[in-house]
Design an enzyme around this catalytic site. Structure first.
Site, PDB file in Angstrom:
ATOM      1  N   HIS A   1       0.749  -1.281   0.016  1.00 19.64           N
ATOM      2  CA  HIS A   1       0.011   0.138   0.082  1.00 19.64           C
ATOM      3  C   HIS A   1       0.789   1.238   0.079  1.00 19.64           C
ATOM      4  O   HIS A   1       0.517   2.339  -0.598  1.00 19.64           O
ATOM      5  CB  HIS A   1      -1.046  -0.109   1.167  1.00 19.64           C
ATOM      6  CG  HIS A   1      -1.816   1.211   1.401  1.00 19.64           C
ATOM      7  ND1 HIS A   1      -3.313   1.361   0.954  1.00 19.64           N
ATOM      8  CD2 HIS A   1      -1.501   2.356   2.001  1.00 19.64           C
ATOM      9  CE1 HIS A   1      -3.522   2.458   1.297  1.00 19.64           C
ATOM     10  NE2 HIS A   1      -2.518   3.331   1.901  1.00 19.64           N
ATOM     11  N   GLU A   2       2.070   1.264   0.809  1.00 24.08           N
ATOM     12  CA  GLU A   2       2.866   2.415   1.028  1.00 24.08           C
ATOM     13  C   GLU A   2       3.628   2.625  -0.241  1.00 24.08           C
ATOM     14  O   GLU A   2       4.052   3.626  -0.857  1.00 24.08           O
ATOM     15  CB  GLU A   2       3.793   2.396   2.132  1.00 24.08           C
ATOM     16  CG  GLU A   2       2.893   2.383   3.443  1.00 24.08           C
ATOM     17  CD  GLU A   2       1.775   3.444   3.551  1.00 24.08           C
ATOM     18  OE1 GLU A   2       1.832   4.567   3.175  1.00 24.08           O
ATOM     19  OE2 GLU A   2       0.973   3.026   4.570  1.00 24.08           O
TER      20      GLU A   2
ATOM     21  N   HIS B   1       1.466   4.264  -3.030  1.00 29.03           N
ATOM     22  CA  HIS B   1       1.436   5.563  -2.752  1.00 29.03           C
ATOM     23  C   HIS B   1       2.811   6.248  -3.557  1.00 29.03           C
ATOM     24  O   HIS B   1       2.703   7.483  -4.159  1.00 29.03           O
ATOM     25  CB  HIS B   1       1.660   5.817  -1.426  1.00 29.03           C
ATOM     26  CG  HIS B   1       0.188   6.025  -0.621  1.00 29.03           C
ATOM     27  ND1 HIS B   1      -0.846   6.812  -1.172  1.00 29.03           N
ATOM     28  CD2 HIS B   1      -0.165   5.636   0.725  1.00 29.03           C
ATOM     29  CE1 HIS B   1      -1.855   6.569  -0.522  1.00 29.03           C
ATOM     30  NE2 HIS B   1      -1.546   6.066   0.806  1.00 29.03           N
TER      31      HIS B   1
ATOM     32  N   GLU C   1      -6.132   6.812  -1.273  1.00 30.87           N
ATOM     33  CA  GLU C   1      -6.171   5.747  -0.321  1.00 30.87           C
ATOM     34  C   GLU C   1      -6.791   4.494  -1.189  1.00 30.87           C
ATOM     35  O   GLU C   1      -6.349   3.318  -1.095  1.00 30.87           O
ATOM     36  CB  GLU C   1      -6.957   5.966   1.117  1.00 30.87           C
ATOM     37  CG  GLU C   1      -6.190   6.808   1.872  1.00 30.87           C
ATOM     38  CD  GLU C   1      -4.850   6.577   2.342  1.00 30.87           C
ATOM     39  OE1 GLU C   1      -4.531   5.228   2.618  1.00 30.87           O
ATOM     40  OE2 GLU C   1      -3.852   7.200   2.102  1.00 30.87           O
TER      41      GLU C   1
END
Length: 294
Positions: free
Chosen positions: A147-148, A151, A224
Site C-alpha cells: 500500500h505504501e 503511494h 487511499e
C-alpha cells in the site's frame, strides 16, 4: 478532527513567514496600485509564488520531519531476519512497481500503522510501527508495505503538493482581496492600507485555509482507494482486505501524531461534517471497494 497534519501545518507556517517578509520589505505595495485598487495580475503572480513555495518546501522537508517526529530508525544494515525480510519485501515491491527502493524504517509505537513520504519517487521513505510488526501476520504486513509503495509509485506526495500549492495560491490571493474590500468599504481607507486590512487578511487567510483543506482531504481519501488497489495488484486482494480488517480491530488504539495521519495506512474516525476533514475513508468503505474490484 484529524485534519491538521505536518504537511498542512508546514505550509501555513511558511506562508505566514513569507507574508511577514513581504510586509517588512515593503513588497506589499504591489498589491495596492496607486493607493486606490489592487493590481490583480501582480497579486495573483505573487500568490502563486508564495503558495507553491510553501507547498514544495514542506514536501522537501517531509522525510526529515517525519523521521524526527516519529523517531523512525532507517534500516541501513539489517540487524536480524525481520529487518532483512522488511527490506527485501519493499525492494521486491518497488521493483515490481517500477520505482527505486525507498528507505525502510521502523518507529516505536503501539499502534498498527505505517506511512510513506518523500519528494521523489525513487528516493522515498516507507516506515512501519513496531505495533504493526507485532500485531499483523507477515502476509498482512506485506500488504501494508505494498500500500505504501503504491503511494510512492502513484506520485501521491507530489500530486498532494501540487494541489496544496494551488489551494495556497487562492487562499493567499482571496484573503488579500477580502482584506482590501473590507478596508475600503467598511473602514473607508482611501489610500494605502490601514490596520483593518492586515487584521482582516490574516483572519481570512486562516479561515479560508481551514475550509480549503477539505479539498486536500478529499484528494487524500481518493488516493487511499488507489493505493489499496495498487497493493492488491502487488500482493493480492485478499491480503489487503485481511490487513484492513486487522486495522478495524485496532481502531480504538492511538494512531500516528495528527501531523502525520494523512501519510499513514490508517487515519482517525469521524462522522458528519468532520468527515470532510478526514485524510482517510472509513476502513469499511475501503474493504468494500476492494471486494467489489474485479
Amino acid at each position: 478532527m484529524k485534519r491538521i497534519f505536518l504537511f498542512l501545518v508546514t505550509n501555513i507556517a511558511i506562508m505566514l513567514v513569507i507574508t511577514v517578509i513581504i510586509n517588512v520589505f515593503g513588497l506589499g505595495r504591489i498589491l495596492d496600485q496607486e493607493g486606490i485598487g489592487i493590481d490583480l495580475p501582480s497579486l495573483l503572480m505573487l500568490s502563486a509564488v508564495v503558495g507553491m513555495t510553501g507547498s514544495f518546501v514542506s514536501l522537501a522537508m517531509s522525510k526529515t520531519m517525519a523521521k524526527h517526529s516519529t523517531g523512525a530508525r532507517v534500516i541501513e544494515q539489517p540487524r536480524n531476519e525481520l529487518e532483512q525480510w522488511l527490506v527485501g519485501a519493499v525492494h521486491r515491491q518497488a521493483t515490481a512497481a517500477g520505482i527505486g527502493t525507498p528507505e525502510v524504517a521502523i518507529y516505536d509505537a503501539p499502534d498498527i500503522n505505517a506511512f510513506a513520504t518523500g519528494m521523489f519517487r525513487n528516493h522515498a521513505l516507507v516506515a512501519v510501527s513496531t505495533g504493526l510488526l507485532n500485531g499483523m501476520t507477515k502476509e498482512e504486513v506485506e500488504a501494508v508495505l505494498a500500500h505504501e509503495v503504491s503511494h510512492v509509485a502513484n506520485g501521491d506526495m507530489v500530486t498532494l503538493a501540487l494541489i496544496q500549492g494551488v489551494i495556497n495560491t487562492f487562499v493567499f490571493f482571496l484573503s488579500r482581496v477580502i482584506g482590501h474590500i473590507i478596508d475600503r468599504t467598511v473602514f473607508k481607507t482611501e489610500r494605502g492600507h490601514g490596520p483593518a486590512y492586515w487584521v482582516t487578511t490574516i483572519i481570512a487567510q486562516l479561515v479560508l485555509g481551514i475550509l480549503a483543506s477539505a479539498i486536500v482531504m478529499w484528494f487524500s481519501r481518493q488516493r487511499e482507494y488507489r493505493a489499496d488497489a495498487g497493493a492488491a495488484s502487488l500482493e493480492s486482494k485478499q491480503k489487503m482486505i485481511s490487513a484492513l480488517e486487522r486495522l478495524q480491530k485496532s481502531s480504538n488504539q492511538p494512531h500516528l501524531p495528527e501531523q502525520l495521519e494523512a501519510f499513514g495506512i490508517s487515519g482517525g474516525m469521524a462522522s458528519g461534517l468532520k468527515h470532510l476533514f478526514m485524510s482517510h475513508p472509513p476502513l469499511s468503505d475501503r474493504i468494500e471497494a476492494l471486494r467489489r474490484a474485479v
